[in-house]
Each structure stands twice: as structure tokens, then as C-alpha cells.
Design a protein around this motif. Structure first.
Motif, PDB file in Angstrom:
ATOM      1  N   UNK A 125       0.831  -1.210   0.000  1.00  0.00           N
ATOM      2  CA  UNK A 125       0.000   0.000   0.000  1.00  0.00           C
ATOM      3  C   UNK A 125       0.862   1.256   0.000  1.00  0.00           C
ATOM      4  N   UNK A 126       1.867   1.298   0.865  1.00  0.00           N
ATOM      5  CA  UNK A 126       2.711   2.492   0.959  1.00  0.00           C
ATOM      6  C   UNK A 126       3.516   2.706  -0.321  1.00  0.00           C
ATOM      7  N   UNK A 127       3.945   1.624  -0.972  1.00  0.00           N
ATOM      8  CA  UNK A 127       4.694   1.766  -2.222  1.00  0.00           C
ATOM      9  C   UNK A 127       3.827   2.374  -3.315  1.00  0.00           C
ATOM     10  N   UNK A 128       2.610   1.890  -3.432  1.00  0.00           N
ATOM     11  CA  UNK A 128       1.694   2.430  -4.443  1.00  0.00           C
ATOM     12  C   UNK A 128       1.387   3.897  -4.177  1.00  0.00           C
ATOM     13  N   UNK A 129       1.119   4.226  -2.933  1.00  0.00           N
ATOM     14  CA  UNK A 129       0.833   5.617  -2.577  1.00  0.00           C
ATOM     15  C   UNK A 129       2.051   6.502  -2.819  1.00  0.00           C
ATOM     16  N   UNK A 130       3.240   5.958  -2.548  1.00  0.00           N
ATOM     17  CA  UNK A 130       4.465   6.718  -2.789  1.00  0.00           C
ATOM     18  C   UNK A 130       4.652   7.049  -4.256  1.00  0.00           C
ATOM     19  N   UNK A 131       4.388   6.085  -5.123  1.00  0.00           N
ATOM     20  CA  UNK A 131       4.528   6.321  -6.560  1.00  0.00           C
ATOM     21  C   UNK A 131       3.510   7.335  -7.051  1.00  0.00           C
ATOM     22  N   UNK A 132       2.295   7.274  -6.501  1.00  0.00           N
ATOM     23  CA  UNK A 132       1.261   8.227  -6.907  1.00  0.00           C
ATOM     24  C   UNK A 132       1.675   9.644  -6.543  1.00  0.00           C
ATOM     25  N   UNK A 133       2.138   9.841  -5.312  1.00  0.00           N
ATOM     26  CA  UNK A 133       2.534  11.191  -4.895  1.00  0.00           C
ATOM     27  C   UNK A 133       3.745  11.674  -5.677  1.00  0.00           C
ATOM     28  N   UNK A 149      -7.613  15.704  -6.454  1.00  0.00           N
ATOM     29  CA  UNK A 149      -6.537  14.799  -6.036  1.00  0.00           C
ATOM     30  C   UNK A 149      -6.143  14.982  -4.581  1.00  0.00           C
ATOM     31  N   UNK A 150      -5.947  16.226  -4.139  1.00  0.00           N
ATOM     32  CA  UNK A 150      -5.390  16.470  -2.810  1.00  0.00           C
ATOM     33  C   UNK A 150      -6.240  15.868  -1.693  1.00  0.00           C
ATOM     34  N   UNK A 151      -7.549  16.140  -1.630  1.00  0.00           N
ATOM     35  CA  UNK A 151      -8.322  15.524  -0.537  1.00  0.00           C
ATOM     36  C   UNK A 151      -8.385  14.004  -0.623  1.00  0.00           C
ATOM     37  N   UNK A 152      -8.448  13.465  -1.839  1.00  0.00           N
ATOM     38  CA  UNK A 152      -8.468  12.010  -1.980  1.00  0.00           C
ATOM     39  C   UNK A 152      -7.144  11.417  -1.509  1.00  0.00           C
ATOM     40  N   UNK A 153      -6.042  12.058  -1.887  1.00  0.00           N
ATOM     41  CA  UNK A 153      -4.734  11.559  -1.467  1.00  0.00           C
ATOM     42  C   UNK A 153      -4.562  11.668   0.041  1.00  0.00           C
ATOM     43  N   UNK A 154      -4.992  12.777   0.631  1.00  0.00           N
ATOM     44  CA  UNK A 154      -4.885  12.934   2.076  1.00  0.00           C
ATOM     45  C   UNK A 154      -5.692  11.857   2.799  1.00  0.00           C
ATOM     46  N   UNK A 155      -6.864  11.562   2.280  1.00  0.00           N
ATOM     47  CA  UNK A 155      -7.702  10.520   2.874  1.00  0.00           C
ATOM     48  C   UNK A 155      -7.014   9.157   2.784  1.00  0.00           C
ATOM     49  N   UNK A 156      -6.463   8.841   1.617  1.00  0.00           N
ATOM     50  CA  UNK A 156      -5.806   7.543   1.436  1.00  0.00           C
ATOM     51  C   UNK A 156      -4.507   7.454   2.230  1.00  0.00           C
ATOM     52  N   UNK A 157      -3.773   8.573   2.283  1.00  0.00           N
ATOM     53  CA  UNK A 157      -2.488   8.578   2.997  1.00  0.00           C
ATOM     54  C   UNK A 157      -2.698   8.393   4.494  1.00  0.00           C
ATOM     55  N   UNK A 158      -3.760   8.951   5.037  1.00  0.00           N
ATOM     56  CA  UNK A 158      -3.997   8.908   6.480  1.00  0.00           C
ATOM     57  C   UNK A 158      -4.943   7.786   6.893  1.00  0.00           C
ATOM     58  N   UNK A 159      -5.186   6.839   5.996  1.00  0.00           N
ATOM     59  CA  UNK A 159      -6.128   5.770   6.317  1.00  0.00           C
ATOM     60  C   UNK A 159      -5.707   4.993   7.562  1.00  0.00           C
ATOM     61  N   UNK A 160      -4.413   4.762   7.708  1.00  0.00           N
ATOM     62  CA  UNK A 160      -3.910   4.051   8.890  1.00  0.00           C
ATOM     63  C   UNK A 160      -2.423   4.337   9.009  1.00  0.00           C
ATOM     64  N   UNK A 161      -1.975   4.728  10.199  1.00  0.00           N
ATOM     65  CA  UNK A 161      -0.575   5.110  10.402  1.00  0.00           C
ATOM     66  C   UNK A 161       0.386   3.990   9.988  1.00  0.00           C
ATOM     67  N   UNK A 162       0.036   2.742  10.288  1.00  0.00           N
ATOM     68  CA  UNK A 162       0.946   1.634   9.984  1.00  0.00           C
ATOM     69  C   UNK A 162       1.081   1.372   8.489  1.00  0.00           C
TER      70      UNK A 162
END
Length: 207
Positions: A3-11, A71-84
Motif C-alpha cells: 500500500x505504501x509503495x503504491x501511494x508513494x509512486x502516486x505522490x 486529487x489532494x483531498x483524496x490523497x490525504x484521505x488515502x495517505x492517512x487511512x492508517x498510520x501503519x
């Protein structure tokens, strides 16, 4: 990790997309029009140079703002879904920018810088290269001094969720918005200056 890798590539993709915006604005949007004479043809048919430039920049600018607003609110929501899932990497350049309006400001700045490069050089490939290079330099300078945009809150070895600076001090997550808005303001100021310079240059050349 997946999950973090995919989110990292998106950002990363969204953050550095200003390279493509600058290249397109300098090379195709403005530079090619001047190089091929299409712009002068439009001016000779009753379209003023100022109106021509405004029309060229307005639609992509609106697209950048609307795209960022989604994009920004969607990304913030996905990024903060869970700290771990994402960890405490808010100091990463791409994550820092993609979580707020700075990512939109960089796109608008690239559009303005690309247009200015196209007007100055009037050669598509040259303007493309200069516009991208100018944005890369601007971005690197801002990234270098980003941690200095707001006073730090302490020193020593910080907890995991804090941003340690080169001097050994650190920023807390509560300082994200002040730092982010300062950077956004700097980039938008450069955007306004580049746009004003492009308008003035076009006015002088077509007077």
C-alpha cells in the motif's frame, strides 16, 4: 508495504508532473505556435495577442486547479487511512507537496514559466528544455530550504513522527500547514511574476 509503495509512486508522479507541464507549455503550447507562425496568423484575424495568450493559458490552468482540488483531498484521505500503512514520512518532498495546494501551485508555476520560455525563445525544443530546467532548479532550491520556512520546535533526537532538520532541530506535524502554505505562497508569487513578465513581453513585441 504494498500500500505504501503504491501511494508513494502516486505522490511522486503528481509532484513531479510539473516537468511535463513546463515542457508542454514551453514546447507545444507557446513555442511551437510562435515558431510555426500560427500565433501571428491568429493575431491577423482579429484575435489580440493578449487574448490569445489568455486563451492559451486559461484552460490548462483551470484543469490543473480542478484536478488538484480532486486529487489532494483524496490523497490525504488515502495517505492517512492508517498510520501503519504509510508511516510518518510527511517530510518526504513528494508527500509533503501532494498533501496540500503546493502540488497545484507547482503545476501553475510550470505553466507560467513554460509560457514565458516559449515567448522569450520562440523555439519549441529550446523553450521546452529551458522551462523544465528552470522548474527543476526552482524546485531543488525550495526543497533545500523548505525546513527553514517555519521555526523549529526543539532539538536533539526527535520522536518518530517529527521532522529532523540539518541542524538537529525538528518540526512537529502540527507545523505542516504553516510550512506548506508558505511554500505554496512562494511558488504562486513566482507564478504571478512569470505570468506578468510573459504578458509584458508579448505586449512589447506586438506593439
Amino acid at each position: 508495504f504494498t500500500y505504501s509503495t503504491a501511494m508513494g509512486w502516486i505522490s511522486t508522479f503528481l509532484y513531479y508532473s510539473f516537468w511535463a507541464v513546463a515542457a508542454w507549455a514551453g514546447g507545444a503550447l507557446i513555442g511551437r505556435e510562435l515558431e510555426s507562425g500560427t500565433a501571428r496568423l491568429a493575431w491577423s484575424q482579429g484575435v489580440s495577442p493578449a487574448r490569445w495568450l489568455a486563451a492559451k493559458l486559461a484552460l490548462p490552468a483551470v484543469a490543473l486547479v480542478i484536478g488538484g482540488a480532486v486529487f489532494v483531498p483524496v490523497y490525504r484521505w488515502a495517505w492517512s487511512a492508517h498510520r501503519d500503512l504509510m508511516g510518518d514520512n510527511w517530510s518526504f518532498p513528494d508527500v509533503f507537496a501532494a498533501r496540500g495546494p503546493a502540488v497545484v501551485a507547482y503545476g501553475l508555476c510550470a505553466l507560467a514559466v513554460g509560457a514565458l520560455a516559449g515567448l522569450v525563445l520562440r523555439r519549441s525544443l529550446t523553450a521546452l528544455g529551458v522551462a523544465v530546467a528552470a522548474m527543476v532548479v526552482l524546485n531543488q532550491v525550495i526543497e533545500r530550504y523548505r525546513e527553514d520556512f517555519w521555526p523549529t520546535v526543539g532539538n536533539g533526537r526527535p520522536p518518530q513522527d517529527l521532522w529532523q532538520t540539518r541542524a538537529g532541530t525538528y518540526h512537529s506535524p502540527s507545523q505542516f500547514w504553516p510550512m506548506h502554505l508558505v511554500e505554496t505562497g512562494i511558488v504562486l508569487t513566482i507564478t504571478a511574476l512569470a505570468t506578468a513578465a510573459a504578458c509584458r513581453l508579448l505586449r512589447r513585441r506586438t506593439a
